[in-house]
Design a protein around this motif. Sequence first.
Motif, mmCIF file in Angstrom:
data_model
loop_
_atom_site.group_PDB
_atom_site.id
_atom_site.type_symbol
_atom_site.label_atom_id
_atom_site.label_comp_id
_atom_site.label_asym_id
_atom_site.label_seq_id
_atom_site.Cartn_x
_atom_site.Cartn_y
_atom_site.Cartn_z
ATOM 1 N N LYS A 133 0.832 -1.208 0.000
ATOM 2 C CA LYS A 133 0.000 0.000 0.000
ATOM 3 C C LYS A 133 0.866 1.256 0.000
ATOM 4 O O LYS A 133 0.512 2.270 -0.611
ATOM 5 N N GLN A 147 3.800 1.493 -1.423
ATOM 6 C CA GLN A 147 4.275 1.640 -2.798
ATOM 7 C C GLN A 147 3.180 2.166 -3.720
ATOM 8 O O GLN A 147 3.448 2.948 -4.634
ATOM 9 N N ASN A 148 1.950 1.747 -3.476
ATOM 10 C CA ASN A 148 0.834 2.219 -4.301
ATOM 11 C C ASN A 148 0.596 3.714 -4.153
ATOM 12 O O ASN A 148 -0.012 4.342 -5.023
ATOM 13 N N SER A 149 1.061 4.274 -3.029
ATOM 14 C CA SER A 149 0.947 5.725 -2.831
ATOM 15 C C SER A 149 2.168 6.455 -3.356
ATOM 16 O O SER A 149 2.386 7.621 -3.023
#
Length: 318
Positions: A114, A116-118
Amino acid sequence: MNSTKKIICLTPVYNDWESFSILLRHIETQYQSLPNYTVDVIAINDGSDDEFNADFKSALAVEIVSLKSNVGHQRAIAIGLQYINAEKRDFDFVVVLDSDGEDRPEHIPELVAKCQNSSSKKIIFAQRKKRQESAGFKIGYFFYRYSFFMLTGQKINFGNFSCIPGTLLQRVVLQDNLWNHYSGSIIQSRTPFDKLFLDRGKRYAGQSKMRFTNLVLHGLSSMSVYFDTLSVRILKLSLLGILVCLLSVGVVLYVKLFTDASIPGWASNLILIIFTIILQLFSVTLIVLLMQLSARKNVKSPSDTIYKDFIESRIQIQ
């Protein structure tokens, strides 16, 4: 092909090396399922009476940083974060978790994903879906969250278990309030963060060191981060209380002077009690405002090297 990312797991330990050993085995198992990551572990020995078994073997790079004395859970985390920021290089994420198993290492990949997704621009905290504590603890935690919201206007429904992008660590370690309460300082400083719903695990071994007194102090520490907001709210409540008291005096005088309901002696006694309450409210407001003004005049530059004063020794265990 994705380049290898490095994770540093930071955990404070106080007289709980058995749980810490189990935690290392769980992290090692989890690490094997993360082929694109390397994982190091840094344990902050918060003045424990006993020592970690130096013969312990692990595939992970483990470092024990011992403090000169017990400073408490939150300050141990602050020291660890400053230590990593100042003395470690080439890492991508710092995962903060407790050593007793209640923060499950199986959830580390989800936190990192999560994050990394940001685009590594937010700190990701674990928000609990299911808790394993007793009913008494859950009731106390409910009132703590409610009191925190009423006094600060902010919601806090997560703890220390989190993933910090390496790019945000410098910003985190410069927060003065970090030494009082880690998660509260992130909210107060408006550092970007998000939450991920995760279940809380069960303790690996032994009994929790968190007693009622520690829980109360922990709650007060989180609220102290918002001293500015608390001061303003106390001022508003005190002024409201004084206004209510003055209106009450007016009602008492009206009843005494303009109605036949008065009883000899009761009006003067009631007015005296009300004015005593007004004086107490005024005194509390004045003390809080003076404390606030005193805190504001003490301006000091942020420091990310305070941790050095607390460290006694460092041991590498491979």
